[in-house]
Design a protein around this motif. Structure first.
Motif, mmCIF file in Angstrom:
data_model
loop_
_atom_site.group_PDB
_atom_site.id
_atom_site.type_symbol
_atom_site.label_atom_id
_atom_site.label_comp_id
_atom_site.label_asym_id
_atom_site.label_seq_id
_atom_site.Cartn_x
_atom_site.Cartn_y
_atom_site.Cartn_z
ATOM 1 N N GLN A 197 0.830 -1.197 0.000
ATOM 2 C CA GLN A 197 0.000 0.000 0.000
ATOM 3 C C GLN A 197 0.872 1.257 0.000
ATOM 4 O OE1 GLN A 197 -2.869 -0.028 3.169
ATOM 5 N NE2 GLN A 197 -3.666 1.997 2.692
ATOM 6 N N SER B 162 2.724 1.778 -3.326
ATOM 7 C CA SER B 162 1.845 2.214 -4.419
ATOM 8 C C SER B 162 1.380 3.664 -4.246
ATOM 9 C CB SER B 162 0.633 1.294 -4.509
ATOM 10 O OG SER B 162 -0.214 1.456 -3.372
ATOM 11 N N GLN C 250 -0.548 4.835 -1.771
ATOM 12 C CA GLN C 250 -1.828 4.975 -1.104
ATOM 13 C C GLN C 250 -1.641 5.472 0.331
ATOM 14 O OE1 GLN C 250 -4.599 1.601 -1.649
ATOM 15 N NE2 GLN C 250 -3.011 0.723 -2.955
ATOM 16 N N GLU C 251 -2.535 6.304 0.788
ATOM 17 C CA GLU C 251 -2.485 6.782 2.168
ATOM 18 C C GLU C 251 -2.975 5.683 3.105
ATOM 19 O OE1 GLU C 251 -4.025 10.501 4.960
ATOM 20 O OE2 GLU C 251 -4.500 10.441 2.808
ATOM 21 N N ASP D 140 -9.958 0.899 7.744
ATOM 22 C CA ASP D 140 -10.273 0.867 6.323
ATOM 23 C C ASP D 140 -11.720 1.310 6.104
ATOM 24 O OD1 ASP D 140 -7.743 -0.045 5.537
ATOM 25 O OD2 ASP D 140 -8.318 -2.124 5.969
#
Length: 255
Positions: free
Chosen positions: A242, A245, A247-248, A253
């Protein structure tokens, strides 16, 4: 009765790793006990975000002198041990993340009565998250099995040494205790993510950055031993993927 796990960790300016670390560790720990040595970055901000949802306790134990090196680590870690309430304790440093399989394996592991200590494969990344540093003659510190989890309340403590202190019971290092090897890797991202080196982390000269400024020189080669690496041929934990890539990372979630 549910068997519980406590994680202990000393930190100092670990804002790069805190979101990944806490996202991973809160998935399987009953409590996380953090000793903060006086962080001045966003480490505490990340911790407070996760504290809203998970059992995370923070203790202020300011260090003086050179970061980490002059911290009395046995004293700090033994303090955290004294605060732990779990049946088992895991020592998990801020730049380390377990393979995702740990979540499924832990309940059965903690129910075992024939084992007091668990060891795991320790995987050290070097330069980037796709390269692993391995042992060579004279430099056997990189790809080893490592004890990181033990039964609590039987008297295990850290010996009185400044750095890389071992655990002991009744004055003996705990290697003699009943232990089991679990083939679930513990990944060390210290040299692979973020600054990839901390202040005063070049004592052995492996990255040729003695003034602690600028980028590490990953092409530098010491004359004392060979620095050997291999491609990483496995899969990173989900939280690392994650991060890689872009993503925060959030404590909870949305989906």
């Amino acid at each position: 009765m549910t068997v519980k796990l406590s994680i202990i960790v000393p930190i100092l300016n670990e804002e790069t790793f805190m979101p990944m670390y806490l996202k991973s560790a809160t998935a399987y720990a009953h409590e996380i006990l953090i000793a903060d040595g006086g962080s001045t970055d966003r480490s505490m901000e990340w911790i407070r975000r996760f504290q809203q949802h998970y059992n995370i306790k923070v203790f202020s134990l300011p260090q003086t002198g050179l970061p980490y090196q002059d911290w009395d680590q046995p004293k700090v870690r033994n303090f955290l041990l004294e605060q732990a309430t779990g049946d088992w304790v895991m020592n998990l440093d801020a730049d380390e993340v377990f393979d995702d399989r740990i979540c499924e394996a832990l309940p059965e592991m903690m129910e075992r009565t024939d084992v007091d200590v668990f060891e795991f494969p320790f995987v050290n990344f070097w330069k980037d998250p796709y390269t692993v540093r391995v042992n060579t003659a004279g430099d056997e510190r990189w790809s080893n099995n490592i004890i990181r989890m033990w039964r609590h309340h039987i008297g295990i403590r850290y010996e009185d040494k400044k750095r890389h202190c071992f655990m002991e019971l009744n004055g003996r290092r705990i290697f003699y205790l009943p232990r089991a090897h679990v083939d679930i890797p513990l990944y060390h991202y210290h040299y692979a993510i973020g600054p990839r080196i901390k202040f005063n982390d070049n004592r052995r000269g492996d990255v040729n950055r003695y003034d602690n400024t600028g980028e590490p020189d990953w092409n530098f080669r010491t004359q004392q031993y060979e620095i050997r690496t291999e491609p990483f041929q496995s899969k990173h934990p989900a939280v690392i993927e994650q991060y890689l890539s872009g993503q925060e990372i959030h404590p909870i979630d949305s989906n």
